[in-house]
Motif scaffolding. Structure first.
Motif, mmCIF file in Angstrom:
data_model
loop_
_atom_site.group_PDB
_atom_site.id
_atom_site.type_symbol
_atom_site.label_atom_id
_atom_site.label_comp_id
_atom_site.label_asym_id
_atom_site.label_seq_id
_atom_site.Cartn_x
_atom_site.Cartn_y
_atom_site.Cartn_z
ATOM 1 N N ASP A 16 5.940 15.298 2.723
ATOM 2 C CA ASP A 16 7.224 14.654 2.445
ATOM 3 C C ASP A 16 7.563 14.676 0.960
ATOM 4 O O ASP A 16 8.720 14.882 0.579
ATOM 5 N N VAL A 17 6.575 14.400 0.136
ATOM 6 C CA VAL A 17 6.810 14.239 -1.299
ATOM 7 C C VAL A 17 5.987 15.277 -2.056
ATOM 8 O O VAL A 17 4.776 15.399 -1.842
ATOM 9 N N CYS A 18 6.641 16.017 -2.935
ATOM 10 C CA CYS A 18 5.950 17.054 -3.705
ATOM 11 C C CYS A 18 5.085 16.431 -4.793
ATOM 12 O O CYS A 18 5.479 15.455 -5.443
ATOM 13 N N ALA A 19 3.910 17.005 -5.003
ATOM 14 C CA ALA A 19 3.035 16.577 -6.090
ATOM 15 C C ALA A 19 3.560 17.106 -7.422
ATOM 16 O O ALA A 19 4.334 18.074 -7.466
ATOM 17 N N THR A 20 3.142 16.481 -8.513
ATOM 18 C CA THR A 20 3.606 16.919 -9.831
ATOM 19 C C THR A 20 3.174 18.350 -10.143
ATOM 20 O O THR A 20 3.843 19.053 -10.892
ATOM 21 N N ALA A 21 2.066 18.787 -9.557
ATOM 22 C CA ALA A 21 1.564 20.139 -9.809
ATOM 23 C C ALA A 21 1.988 21.126 -8.728
ATOM 24 O O ALA A 21 1.465 22.237 -8.661
ATOM 25 N N CYS A 22 2.942 20.743 -7.906
ATOM 26 C CA CYS A 22 3.423 21.585 -6.811
ATOM 27 C C CYS A 22 4.337 22.682 -7.370
ATOM 28 O O CYS A 22 5.261 22.385 -8.142
ATOM 29 N N CYS A 23 4.073 23.947 -7.023
ATOM 30 C CA CYS A 23 4.966 25.056 -7.376
ATOM 31 C C CYS A 23 5.391 24.990 -8.848
ATOM 32 O O CYS A 23 6.583 24.841 -9.151
ATOM 33 N N PRO A 24 4.455 25.075 -9.807
ATOM 34 C CA PRO A 24 4.783 24.822 -11.209
ATOM 35 C C PRO A 24 5.796 25.791 -11.789
ATOM 36 O O PRO A 24 5.910 26.937 -11.361
ATOM 37 N N ASN A 25 6.532 25.287 -12.780
ATOM 38 C CA ASN A 25 7.493 26.100 -13.511
ATOM 39 C C ASN A 25 6.740 27.204 -14.246
ATOM 40 O O ASN A 25 5.805 26.923 -14.997
ATOM 41 N N PRO A 26 7.110 28.486 -14.053
ATOM 42 C CA PRO A 26 6.345 29.568 -14.668
ATOM 43 C C PRO A 26 6.564 29.689 -16.174
ATOM 44 O O PRO A 26 5.803 30.396 -16.845
#
Length: 382
Positions: A360-370
Motif C-alpha cells: 500500500d505504502v512505498c518505502a523511502t528506498a523504493c524505486c530510487p531516483n537515478p
C-alpha cells in the motif's frame, strides 16, 4: 466526538476525492515542443533537438491520444462510481501538460477536500511509473502550501498490474487480435508482450527493498511484467486450445544514450528474430501500457508494423485496457480496499498470479531516483 457509524460497503472514508494522475500529451502542433520541454526539463536539450524528437507527434497532427483517452477513463470512473453508490468525486491532472497536476490539486483543495487517493496511469513498480509521480505530488503540494492553501493528505493506490480488472481485458484483447490474423497462421502465431524499456540499472532497483521480486533479474519491474505475461498467455492457451504457443517479454520506446544499457530485446529486433525462427505470425500485446498513447500508436502501430511488413511477417496488435468497464470496477475495488485499510478493517485483496498484491505504502528506498534523491509524497516515513 468519535465517529461511531458503521461504514457501508461503498464507504470511501477517510478519503474524500480521487485524483487520476497521468503523463499528459500535446493537443496540437504548437504544443509539441513546449510539452517536450516539460518532459525533459533540467536536461539542457535544445529546442531543435526536441523538434526532431517530436516528429512522432507531428505525424499525428501534433496530438497525443493520451488526453482523450484519459477523458474517457475519467468518464468511466465517474459512471462506475455513480452506478455503484460510491460517492467520491474524481479529478484529473497531468505531469507534463494541461490539466496540470498542481492545478488539479488546487481545485481539490478549493472544493474543500482534504484526503486524496491517487490513481497513477502506470500499473507497475519503477522510478518513472511510480516514484517520479510521487515526487511530482510532493512538488505540487509544496506549491499549494506556499500559496497558503489548506494541507492535503495524499495516498497512492497500490500497483494494479495483477488485478483481474486489468488482466482480463488484456486476455480478451489478445484473443481479439489473434482473431484478426488470417486463419491459416492463427494457431502458429506467437505472442510478444511489450512494455517500455528502461535503463537496466533502474530496472534492477525497482520495487520495495524487502520485496523478493526486487532481487530477481530486472527487479520488480521485469518480474511484474513477466507475471502478467504468464497469466495472459495461460488464459489465451486455455481459450484457444493452443497449449504450446511461444511468448516473450520484449521492450520498446528506448530513448536513452546509446552507451547506457537498457532492457532488451527491442520489439523490432524481436520481430526479425521471430521471422528468422519461422514464426507464422506475431501478436503484439502492450501489457505495459494502460492506454493507446503515442508510444503504442507510433512504436507499435507505425514502426513495428512497418518492420513486420518489410519482413513479410503477419502481425496484429492487441488493444490496451483503456476505459474498459472492468478496469473502472477494479479502481473502485482498490479505492474501497484502501479506505478499509485506513479505517483499520480487515480486507481481502484481489490479485492474480504468483506475486500477490502489491504494498500500500512505498518505502523511502523504493524505486530510487537515478539522478539524485528528491522528496516524494505518499511514502512511509524513514
Amino acid at each position: 466526538m468519535s465517529d461511531t457509524r458503521t461504514p457501508s460497503p461503498t464507504d470511501p472514508a477517510p478519503y474524500d476525492a480521487l485524483l487520476l494522475l497521468s503523463f499528459g500529451g500535446p493537443e496540437g502542433p504548437e504544443d509539441v515542443v513546449p510539452f517536450l520541454e516539460n518532459v525533459t526539463r533540467g536536461r539542457g536539450i535544445p529546442k531543435e533537438r526536441l523538434a526532431e524528437v517530436g516528429k512522432h507527434y507531428f505525424l499525428f497532427g501534433g496530438v497525443s491520444p493520451i488526453n482523450e483517452q484519459n477523458r474517457d477513463l475519467l468518464a468511466a470512473l465517474r459512471k462506475d462510481f455513480a452506478d455503484h453508490g460510491l460517492d467520491l468525486p474524481v479529478y484529473w491532472g497531468n505531469r507534463n501538460w494541461a490539466p496540470y497536476l498542481v492545478d488539479a490539486l488546487r481545485e481539490i483543495a478549493d472544493d474543500g477536500h482534504r484526503r486524496v487517493l491517487v490513481l497513477a496511469t502506470s500499473a507497475y513498480a519503477g522510478y518513472s511509473g511510480c516514484r517520479q509521480y510521487r515526487e511530482n505530488l510532493a512538488d505540487a503540494l509544496a506549491r499549494l502550501a506556499a500559496e497558503g492553501r489548506p494541507e492535503l493528505t495524499v495516498d497512492k493506490l497500490r500497483h494494479f498490474y495483477n488485478h483481474p480488472g486489468f488482466v482480463e481485458p488484456m486476455v480478451d484483447a489478445t484473443l481479439a487480435a489473434l482473431a484478426r490474423l488470417p486463419e491459416a497462421v492463427r494457431d502458429g502465431a506467437r505472442l510478444a508482450f511489450t512494455t517500455h524499456s528502461i535503463p537496466t540499472a533502474m530496472a534492477e532497483t525497482s520495487g520495495a527493498p524487502d520485496d523478493p521480486a526486487r532481487g530477481t533479474p530486472g527487479g520488480a519491474y521485469v518480474a511484474q511484467h513477466l507475471d502478467v505475461a504468464r497469466l495472459v498467455a495461460a488464459a489465451v492457451a486455455g481459450r484457444t486450445g493452443v497449449a504450446d504457443r511461444p511468448w516473450q517479454l520484449v521492450y520498446q520506446s528506448r530513448s536513452g544514450a546509446p552507451h547506457t544499457p537498457w532492457l532488451e530485446p527491442d520489439v523490432c529486433d524481436h520481430l526479425a528474430a521471430e521471422h528468422a525462427d519461422g514464426a507464422a505470425a506475431v501478436v503484439m500485446v502492450p501489457i505495459g501500457f494502460v492506454s493507446d498513447h503515442m508510444e503504442v500508436k507510433y512504436d507499435l502501430d507505425t514502426e513495428a508494423v512497418a518492420k513486420a511488413a518489410e519482413l513479410g511477417l503477419p502481425v496484429a496488435r492487441a488493444a490496451t485496457v483503456g476505459a474498459d468497464p472492468r478496469f473502472a470496477a477494479a479502481v473502485r475495488d482498490l479505492v474501497l480496499e484502501r479506505a478499509a485499510v485506513r479505517r483499520g478493517e480487515p480486507v481481502t485483496r484481489c490479485a492474480l498470479g504468483a506475486l500477490g498484491p502489491s504494498h500500500d505504502v512505498c518505502a523511502t528506498a523504493c524505486c530510487p531516483n537515478p539522478r539524485a534523491p528528491r522528496p516524494a509524497a505518499a511514502e512511509a516515513e524513514a
